[in-house]
Scaffold this active site. Structure first.
Site, PDB file in Angstrom:
ATOM      1  N   ARG A  51      -3.733  -4.817   7.702  1.00  0.00           N
ATOM      2  CA  ARG A  51      -4.792  -3.867   8.091  1.00  0.00           C
ATOM      3  C   ARG A  51      -5.971  -4.603   8.710  1.00  0.00           C
ATOM      4  O   ARG A  51      -6.511  -4.196   9.737  1.00  0.00           O
ATOM      5  CB  ARG A  51      -5.285  -3.094   6.855  1.00  0.00           C
ATOM      6  CG  ARG A  51      -4.331  -2.063   6.332  1.00  0.00           C
ATOM      7  CD  ARG A  51      -4.932  -1.364   5.129  1.00  0.00           C
ATOM      8  NE  ARG A  51      -4.941  -2.221   3.953  1.00  0.00           N
ATOM      9  CZ  ARG A  51      -5.937  -2.290   3.092  1.00  0.00           C
ATOM     10  NH1 ARG A  51      -7.046  -1.604   3.288  1.00  0.00           N
ATOM     11  NH2 ARG A  51      -5.858  -3.059   2.027  1.00  0.00           N
ATOM     12  N   ASP A  74      -7.206   1.301   8.182  1.00  0.00           N
ATOM     13  CA  ASP A  74      -5.938   1.934   8.559  1.00  0.00           C
ATOM     14  C   ASP A  74      -6.201   3.381   8.954  1.00  0.00           C
ATOM     15  O   ASP A  74      -7.316   3.889   8.847  1.00  0.00           O
ATOM     16  CB  ASP A  74      -4.895   1.817   7.443  1.00  0.00           C
ATOM     17  CG  ASP A  74      -5.312   2.521   6.156  1.00  0.00           C
ATOM     18  OD1 ASP A  74      -5.892   3.619   6.228  1.00  0.00           O
ATOM     19  OD2 ASP A  74      -5.036   1.965   5.070  1.00  0.00           O
ATOM     20  N   ASP A  89       0.837  -1.197   0.000  1.00  0.00           N
ATOM     21  CA  ASP A  89       0.000   0.000   0.000  1.00  0.00           C
ATOM     22  C   ASP A  89       0.872   1.246   0.000  1.00  0.00           C
ATOM     23  O   ASP A  89       2.013   1.210   0.480  1.00  0.00           O
ATOM     24  CB  ASP A  89      -0.897   0.029   1.244  1.00  0.00           C
ATOM     25  CG  ASP A  89      -1.991  -1.027   1.194  1.00  0.00           C
ATOM     26  OD1 ASP A  89      -2.276  -1.519   0.095  1.00  0.00           O
ATOM     27  OD2 ASP A  89      -2.547  -1.341   2.263  1.00  0.00           O
ATOM     28  N   TYR A 118       6.315  -8.671   8.752  1.00  0.00           N
ATOM     29  CA  TYR A 118       5.925  -7.260   8.843  1.00  0.00           C
ATOM     30  C   TYR A 118       6.135  -6.734  10.252  1.00  0.00           C
ATOM     31  O   TYR A 118       6.067  -7.485  11.233  1.00  0.00           O
ATOM     32  CB  TYR A 118       4.433  -7.091   8.516  1.00  0.00           C
ATOM     33  CG  TYR A 118       4.034  -7.442   7.109  1.00  0.00           C
ATOM     34  CD1 TYR A 118       4.063  -6.488   6.091  1.00  0.00           C
ATOM     35  CD2 TYR A 118       3.601  -8.730   6.790  1.00  0.00           C
ATOM     36  CE1 TYR A 118       3.673  -6.807   4.799  1.00  0.00           C
ATOM     37  CE2 TYR A 118       3.213  -9.057   5.494  1.00  0.00           C
ATOM     38  CZ  TYR A 118       3.252  -8.094   4.513  1.00  0.00           C
ATOM     39  OH  TYR A 118       2.866  -8.405   3.233  1.00  0.00           O
TER      40      TYR A 118
END
Length: 308
Positions: free
Chosen positions: A181, A89, A47, A75
């Site tokens: 997310r 988000d 993203d 992540y």
């Protein structure tokens, strides 16, 4: 150097440290200019707000994406509790807020329950397609459609408190197709206060770590020789697979499209297994797959990456 000259180079895998504010396609466009070729793709979209590892495939490596064996990713994210948004988000429209934030112990315990194989409903703001339309295009039109829950695997999930009572650092190792997310939103929902992803950094993808990455600005500051040296071999994308060495005679047959019977090369991989195919000196040049034939199992070519 002309584009056609650079296109003749075999290419390779470029580990880019994407900065915030860029789309993955923005990165691809800049790499095309830097390497003078249109043959550039990427493995796994990030993203615009996300940073970190973006695996970019240059030259002949561009066709490797559909064959990548490892879908494990790592992540680091910031979970912000007490808020729900339409995008899951921090950039989205706020739908609900909650002033009652659970204790750190409760948050850490809730995170533990998300480890393992779980089901996840993809967010509306994603590039998945329904009836030929991308979900985020529908979401921007105010349209919400049913999405089927998918199986994902969270291999590990650690949660660390910060100086802010409503923010936690999550370190996640998960399967491909996992939306961090949505993971943040689901954790917030389980706690009853809501939650969103406030920041995201991908730290590993396709077996390539963030320490191996260069930013686009760093790549632009390099000369052509230095940029070429940043290209990793395509074999890195298949490092989890077993290797098969072919003597020169069998290598030629394999390159000509002939399956190689395992009994001829004294291997015994299971039917359906993918393998790295190397020449007699151990140099990777193709991806192979074991198939059943009339006279026994054989290794057939899936994709040849290094031409002679």
């Amino acid at each position: 150097m002309k584009h056609t000259e650079i296109d003749n180079l075999p290419g390779g895998v470029l580990a880019v440290h994407k900065c915030a504010g860029m789309t993955s396609h923005d990165v691809v466009n800049r790499v095309r200019r830097l390497y003078g070729t249109k043959r550039v793709g990427h493995a796994g979209t990030l993203d615009p707000m996300a940073t970190g590892v973006l695996v970019v495939l240059v030259g002949r490596a561009a066709k490797a994406c559909e064959y990548i064996s490892s879908d494990r990713k790592a992540y680091r994210a910031v979970l912000k509790l007490g808020i729900v948004t339409d995008t899951e988000d921090i950039t989205g429209e706020v739908l609900r807020e909650c002033a009652e934030i659970p204790s750190a112990e409760r948050v850490i315990e809730a995170c533990r329950s998300f480890v393992g194989q779980i089901k996840q409903i993809p967010p509306m703001y994603s590039a998945l397609k329904v009836n030929g339309q991308k979900l985020y295009d529908l979401a921007r039109q105010g349209v919400t459609v049913e999405r089927e829950a998918r199986n994902i695997t969270v291999y590990s999930l650690s949660c660390e408190a910060t100086e802010r009572a409503d923010e936690f650092i999550l370190d996640v190792e998960c399967s491909g197709g996992t939306y961090i997310r949505t993971l943040c939103a689901d954790i917030g929902a389980a706690l009853g206060c809501g939650g969103v992803m406030a920041a995201l950094e991908r730290r590993e993808a396709c077996g390539i770590g963030i320490c191996e990455c260069a930013t686009l600005d760093e790549l632009e500051a390099m000369n052509e020789e230095e940029r070429q040296a940043r290209l990793l071999p395509v074999e890195r994308l298949f490092s989890e697979l077993d290797a098969v060495r072919l003597p020169a005679f069998f290598e030629k047959l394999f390159r000509d499209g002939c399956p190689i019977y395992q009994k001829k090369i004294r291997t015994a991989f299971e039917v359906g297994a993918r393998v790295r195919v190397c020449d007699g000196n151990g140099n990777f040049f193709a991806l192979g797959e074991v198939v059943e034939r009339e006279e026994g199992s054989a290794v057939k070519s899936v994709k040849i990456f290094e031409l002679k």
